[in-house]
Write an enzyme that holds these catalytic residues in place. Sequence first.
Site, PDB file in Angstrom:
ATOM      1  N   SER A  50       0.975  -1.236  -0.110  1.00 42.91           N
ATOM      2  CA  SER A  50      -0.001  -0.018   0.108  1.00 42.91           C
ATOM      3  C   SER A  50       0.897   1.145  -0.303  1.00 42.91           C
ATOM      4  O   SER A  50       1.642   1.486  -0.843  1.00 42.91           O
ATOM      5  CB  SER A  50      -0.900   0.005   1.199  1.00 42.91           C
ATOM      6  N   ASP A 187      -5.493  -3.159  -3.198  1.00 43.26           N
ATOM      7  CA  ASP A 187      -4.516  -2.931  -2.050  1.00 43.26           C
ATOM      8  C   ASP A 187      -3.899  -4.482  -1.462  1.00 43.26           C
ATOM      9  O   ASP A 187      -5.043  -5.118  -1.147  1.00 43.26           O
ATOM     10  CB  ASP A 187      -5.169  -2.042  -0.850  1.00 43.26           C
TER      11      ASP A 187
END
Length: 318
Positions: A50, A187
Amino acid sequence: MAEDNTRSFRILSLAGGGYLGLYTAGVLAGLEARAGEPLARRFDLIAGTSVGGLLALALAFEIPVAKIVTLFRERGSEIFSARGLPTSRVGRLLDLTRAVLGPKYTGDALRAALDEIFEGRCLGEALHSLVVPAVNVSLSQTKVFKTPHGEMSTGDEHVLAADVAMATSAAPAYFPSVRVGKYLYADGGIFAVAPDQVALHETEHFLGVPLKRVRMLSIGTATAGYRPADGVDANDGAVGWLSDGRLILTTVSVQQQHVESMLEDRLGARYQRLDTEWPAAAGLGIDVATAEAAEALLRMSERTLARLSSAAWKQALG
């Protein structure tokens, strides 16, 4: 030249956490200033998920961390918003409605910033070895984007660095999924908020490095000891779990706790973790990008660095 089988193999692992990654960036900037050279030169493998993936990519291309800190401070409110945490029940309901029918943010400002930073470069052009987790949402499969640093770690060398950064950062309900080739990605924090174990597996299994040679520096996103500001209730529903990013912050915090415990067991004193306690009253959040939040996160990173002993500095920088 024969490989030195006695020297340490050093891993840097960077966790996810949205705008809280400014804390991580502040710690990295301090380490890089102390090192007096691009920080990635002190490590053999860098992992990031991320926002940690974005930072890991920047390090791998030897982009100064101070430049990324400036990006967070100057463009955070464009990438997310200038809103603070809602303070009333009505405000929290309104905030939740922003992600009901589509992602809360378009991702356009983030894409523009990443295109500027990486200038069209591909993973194969990175100067240092890298692994970045993401999730293939088209196939519901895990994915680890890699630089071509080993015989069994090829296939992603032509993928744009900006695409990888967008993919690993595409938190569901916050940003749209990102198309890379035939598939959509989201993500990597869905399965590996802290990519320590991903990096260790890459090192042992794909690169064949013995465990006894491995040392790791893992940096979190200021979520140690996270507690919801308003407490919890057994009957909390969507509003209780999703308000103030509680569900994702809980996920970030507990995954990092679990990984820390596992890596301490495996590496012992060769594992170093840098993080700080969650400041419940500071008004921070995954997508809170106010000037006040930026200042708070950078102060926290400065305090983390100030607490390091001479031995801890040495361990961190190798």
